[in-house]
Design an enzyme around this catalytic site. Structure first.
Site, PDB file in Angstrom:
ATOM      1  N   CYS A  47      31.220  46.523   2.649  1.00  0.00           N
ATOM      2  CA  CYS A  47      29.955  47.132   3.095  1.00  0.00           C
ATOM      3  C   CYS A  47      28.760  46.338   2.581  1.00  0.00           C
ATOM      4  O   CYS A  47      27.771  46.155   3.293  1.00  0.00           O
ATOM      5  CB  CYS A  47      29.856  48.568   2.610  1.00  0.00           C
ATOM      6  SG  CYS A  47      31.198  49.592   3.205  1.00  0.00           S
ATOM      7  N   ASP A 141      16.607  54.529  26.881  1.00  0.00           N
ATOM      8  CA  ASP A 141      16.734  55.890  27.440  1.00  0.00           C
ATOM      9  C   ASP A 141      17.511  56.820  26.505  1.00  0.00           C
ATOM     10  O   ASP A 141      17.805  57.959  26.871  1.00  0.00           O
ATOM     11  CB  ASP A 141      17.414  55.844  28.816  1.00  0.00           C
ATOM     12  CG  ASP A 141      18.809  55.222  28.763  1.00  0.00           C
ATOM     13  OD1 ASP A 141      19.261  54.838  27.654  1.00  0.00           O
ATOM     14  OD2 ASP A 141      19.457  55.109  29.818  1.00  0.00           O
TER      15      ASP A 141
HETATM   16  C1  BEZ Z   1      34.680  48.053   1.461  1.00  0.00           C
HETATM   17  O1  BEZ Z   1      33.557  48.168   1.933  1.00  0.00           O
HETATM   18  O2  BEZ Z   1      35.026  47.050   0.871  1.00  0.00           O
HETATM   19  C2  BEZ Z   1      35.682  49.168   1.621  1.00  0.00           C
HETATM   20  C3  BEZ Z   1      35.272  50.478   1.678  1.00  0.00           C
HETATM   21  C4  BEZ Z   1      36.214  51.487   1.802  1.00  0.00           C
HETATM   22  C5  BEZ Z   1      37.561  51.168   1.888  1.00  0.00           C
HETATM   23  C6  BEZ Z   1      37.960  49.843   1.867  1.00  0.00           C
HETATM   24  C7  BEZ Z   1      37.018  48.823   1.727  1.00  0.00           C
END
Ligand code: BEZ
Length: 225
Positions: A47, A141
């Site tokens: 992330c 929209d």
């Molecule tokens: C990640 O962002 O690395 C991750 C998040 C949740 C589960 C597995 C990986």
């Protein structure tokens, strides 16, 4: 999972707390396209790389295409703001720099349920499902134009996301479709519903029809209008 959106559905006009304060979704979007993307958890490795990619190096590209980015996870605004410092440092920036797009606080999972973003196979420390890596693209929209779902263990490819938004924006106004692996500037396909006569007037740069064993004249290319 209950909830969820199908292509063509209008985005709910939800209110949410975000890292830039409260927003009402439709007002926030105005006349822009929207790239709404959820991630499983703050303070996780994949992330962090995604949020860096989408905010620092790619945000300008989205803005030039009249696309607003909005992130969402089941974490609080406080966590999003604390995590933003890590994202900045990962990117070599000052920790306190503001991310150029909001991250929605959905700690009650209300939006994740409404929008169908939860991944039942990926759970938090309390055994509750977390948000998958959802990509939603809404048009001006407010209707859903594209939906892609990735599991937590697979990070997204932002080249592909930009590519599909370029295709969505082109095909929203021109009577064409983009073929496999299409990139901006390459030839596109004339929609099968357009007659030969209509195609001639719609595409003055020319229509090139590939001869096929079936004898059917459906493989028609034209330079990108
Ligand atoms: C990640 O962002 O690395 C991750 C998040 C949740 C589960 C597995 C990986």
């Amino acid at each position: 999972m209950p909830g969820g959106l199908l292509l063509g559905d209008e985005a709910p006009n939800f209110e949410a707390n975000t890292t830039i304060g409260p927003i009402r979704f439709h007002d926030f979007l105005g006349d822009s396209w929207a790239f709404v993307f959820s991630h499983p958890r703050d303070f996780t490795p994949v992330c962090t790389t995604e949020l860096w990619q989408s905010c620092k190096s790619w945000h300008q590209k989205f803005a030039k295409m009249n696309v607003k980015n909005v992130a969402l996870s089941i974490d609080s605004v406080e966590d999003h703001l604390a995590w933003s410092k890590d994202i900045n440092v990962y990117n070599g920036d000052e920790p306190t720099e503001k991310l150029p797009f909001p991250i929605i606080d959905d700690k009650k999972r209300e939006l994740a349920i409404l929008l169908g973003m939860l991944d039942p196979s990926e759970k938090d420390e309390k055994g509750m499902p977390v948000t998958a890596r959802v990509v939603f693209v809404f048009g001006p929209d407010k209707k859903l134009k594209l939906s892609i779902l990735y599991p937590a263990t697979t990070g997204r490819n932002f080249d592909e996301i930009l590519r599909v938004i370029k295709s969505l924006q082109l095909t929203a106004t021109k009577q064409v479709a983009t073929p496999v692996d299409w990139k901006e500037g390459e030839s596109v396909m004339v929609l099968p519903t357009i007659s030969e006569e209509e195609a001639k007037s719609l595409f003055p740069k020319g229509v090139f029809t590939k001869d096929l064993p079936s004898g059917k004249k459906y493989l028609r290319y034209t330079p990108q209008p």
